[in-house]
Scaffold this motif. Structure first.
Motif, mmCIF file in Angstrom:
data_model
loop_
_atom_site.group_PDB
_atom_site.id
_atom_site.type_symbol
_atom_site.label_atom_id
_atom_site.label_comp_id
_atom_site.label_asym_id
_atom_site.label_seq_id
_atom_site.Cartn_x
_atom_site.Cartn_y
_atom_site.Cartn_z
ATOM 1 N N VAL A 183 0.846 -1.191 0.000
ATOM 2 C CA VAL A 183 0.000 0.000 0.000
ATOM 3 C C VAL A 183 0.881 1.240 0.000
ATOM 4 O O VAL A 183 2.026 1.221 0.459
ATOM 5 C CB VAL A 183 -0.952 0.019 1.208
ATOM 6 C CG1 VAL A 183 -1.915 -1.159 1.131
ATOM 7 C CG2 VAL A 183 -0.190 -0.013 2.534
ATOM 8 N N GLU A 195 -4.258 5.133 0.076
ATOM 9 C CA GLU A 195 -3.853 4.975 -1.312
ATOM 10 C C GLU A 195 -4.089 6.286 -2.052
ATOM 11 O O GLU A 195 -5.151 6.907 -1.916
ATOM 12 C CB GLU A 195 -4.671 3.858 -1.980
ATOM 13 C CG GLU A 195 -4.403 2.472 -1.409
ATOM 14 C CD GLU A 195 -3.142 1.856 -1.948
ATOM 15 O OE1 GLU A 195 -2.055 2.271 -1.472
ATOM 16 O OE2 GLU A 195 -3.213 0.981 -2.820
ATOM 17 N N GLU A 223 -8.004 -3.915 -3.133
ATOM 18 C CA GLU A 223 -8.356 -3.291 -1.855
ATOM 19 C C GLU A 223 -9.220 -4.216 -1.013
ATOM 20 O O GLU A 223 -9.021 -4.334 0.209
ATOM 21 C CB GLU A 223 -9.098 -1.979 -2.097
ATOM 22 C CG GLU A 223 -9.530 -1.291 -0.808
ATOM 23 C CD GLU A 223 -10.441 -0.102 -1.049
ATOM 24 O OE1 GLU A 223 -11.365 0.102 -0.238
ATOM 25 O OE2 GLU A 223 -10.233 0.620 -2.045
ATOM 26 N N ARG A 227 -8.417 -5.537 2.792
ATOM 27 C CA ARG A 227 -9.319 -5.300 3.919
ATOM 28 C C ARG A 227 -9.748 -6.604 4.566
ATOM 29 O O ARG A 227 -9.842 -6.697 5.800
ATOM 30 C CB ARG A 227 -10.528 -4.491 3.450
ATOM 31 C CG ARG A 227 -10.191 -3.044 3.115
ATOM 32 C CD ARG A 227 -11.201 -2.437 2.147
ATOM 33 N NE ARG A 227 -12.513 -2.336 2.721
ATOM 34 C CZ ARG A 227 -13.044 -1.203 3.206
ATOM 35 N NH1 ARG A 227 -12.331 -0.100 3.179
ATOM 36 N NH2 ARG A 227 -14.239 -1.179 3.696
ATOM 37 N N CYS A 234 -9.466 1.751 4.815
ATOM 38 C CA CYS A 234 -8.773 2.316 3.661
ATOM 39 C C CYS A 234 -9.203 3.759 3.430
ATOM 40 O O CYS A 234 -10.394 4.074 3.470
ATOM 41 C CB CYS A 234 -9.054 1.487 2.410
ATOM 42 S SG CYS A 234 -8.309 2.164 0.904
ATOM 43 N N ARG A 236 -8.750 6.765 0.527
ATOM 44 C CA ARG A 236 -8.304 7.057 -0.836
ATOM 45 C C ARG A 236 -8.395 8.557 -1.082
ATOM 46 O O ARG A 236 -9.404 9.180 -0.749
ATOM 47 C CB ARG A 236 -9.149 6.307 -1.874
ATOM 48 C CG ARG A 236 -8.858 4.825 -1.922
ATOM 49 C CD ARG A 236 -9.497 4.151 -3.123
ATOM 50 N NE ARG A 236 -9.123 2.748 -3.183
ATOM 51 C CZ ARG A 236 -8.007 2.292 -3.737
ATOM 52 N NH1 ARG A 236 -7.174 3.139 -4.327
ATOM 53 N NH2 ARG A 236 -7.720 1.013 -3.747
#
Length: 260
Positions: A183, A195, A223, A227, A234, A236
């Protein structure tokens, strides 16, 4: 021509017009070594006099004076150019921390310079180089693990907004010890990864015969695997988010606080 190409033409023309020894330097030298030029000022060519004489700005060209040591100047084609290490340090004296960081991280990631070489050259210059207020911050933040301008800018945003600094390019393993993925950034102790989504990222991951949407779908599946394997959250962010650092930092801060 692109702005970068126009700068190169003007810089080389200015070099050829000089009747004294000079080298392409600062922004003009950096552009001889890398294609990365996010937010660099491209209007004015930069030359450094190699005879130590007076300097100034004339005819749209900025001339500098500096103490030259062995290894500072290299030959690129028909031109004398400041070597990547010196050019990287010079860049920190004419642009802000974020812009310099993007380019220097690219130089580091490509292997043209090393962290140790930059620090060693700076130690030799610190007593007599002007305008180095930003240099220490860049040296503190530079990291060869940054793979794109977006990642470098994300790192700068986190630092400038006072957020805890994550681990770049963090490898994530599942319970059996198999590598699930890498990542862009992670806070392992909080179970959060971040990310950066940029167009170049998906273009880089395109396989033969694929459309951009295929790469996006594959990234979404990646992703999901991360997870499921870790239970981590996460985050983004995109280029648009980088243009609103305070708002983006507030969002990241909320996610980290909830995870904690």
């Amino acid at each position: 021509m692109s702005p970068r190409e126009r700068h190169g033409v003007r810089a080389r023309a200015a070099y050829r017009c000089c009747d004294r020894p000079v080298a392409l330097s600062h922004v003009s030298a950096v552009l001889e070594h890398t294609a990365t030029h996010w937010s660099l000022p491209l209007e004015i060519p930069h030359l450094t006099r190699l005879d130590g004489r007076s300097v100034g700005r004339a005819a749209g060209v900025r001339q500098h004076r500096g103490r030259i040591i062995d290894g500072d100047v290299v030959t690129v084609g028909d031109f004398q150019v400041m070597a990547p290490v010196r050019a990287a340090l010079e860049l920190t004296t004419v642009v802000g921390v974020e812009a310099a960081l993007v380019t220097i991280n690219d130089l580091l990631h490509s292997g043209l310079v090393t962290d140790a070489a930059i620090r060693e050259r700076y130690a030799q210059a610190i007593d007599h180089w002007p305008h180095t207020l930003s240099t220490n911050a860049v040296l503190h933040l530079m990291d060869r693990r940054m793979e794109s301008a977006g990642e470098s800018r994300t790192s700068y945003l986190l630092w400038s907004q006072g957020l805890p600094m994550p681990v770049p390019q963090h490898e994530v393993y599942d319970a059996t010890g198999d590598l699930v993925g890498v990542v862009d950034f992670a806070w392992p102790e909080l179970g959060v990864f971040l990310e950066f989504d940029g167009k170049a990222k998906y273009q880089r991951f395109l396989r033969e015969g694929e459309e951009p949407g295929d790469a996006v779908f594959r990234e979404k599946k990646r992703e999901d695997r991360l997870r499921r394997a870790t239970g981590w959250r996460c985050i983004r962010i995109t280029w648009a988010d980088l243009e609103h650092p305070a708002r983006t930092a507030a969002m990241i801060r909320r996610v980290l606080a909830q995870a904690a």
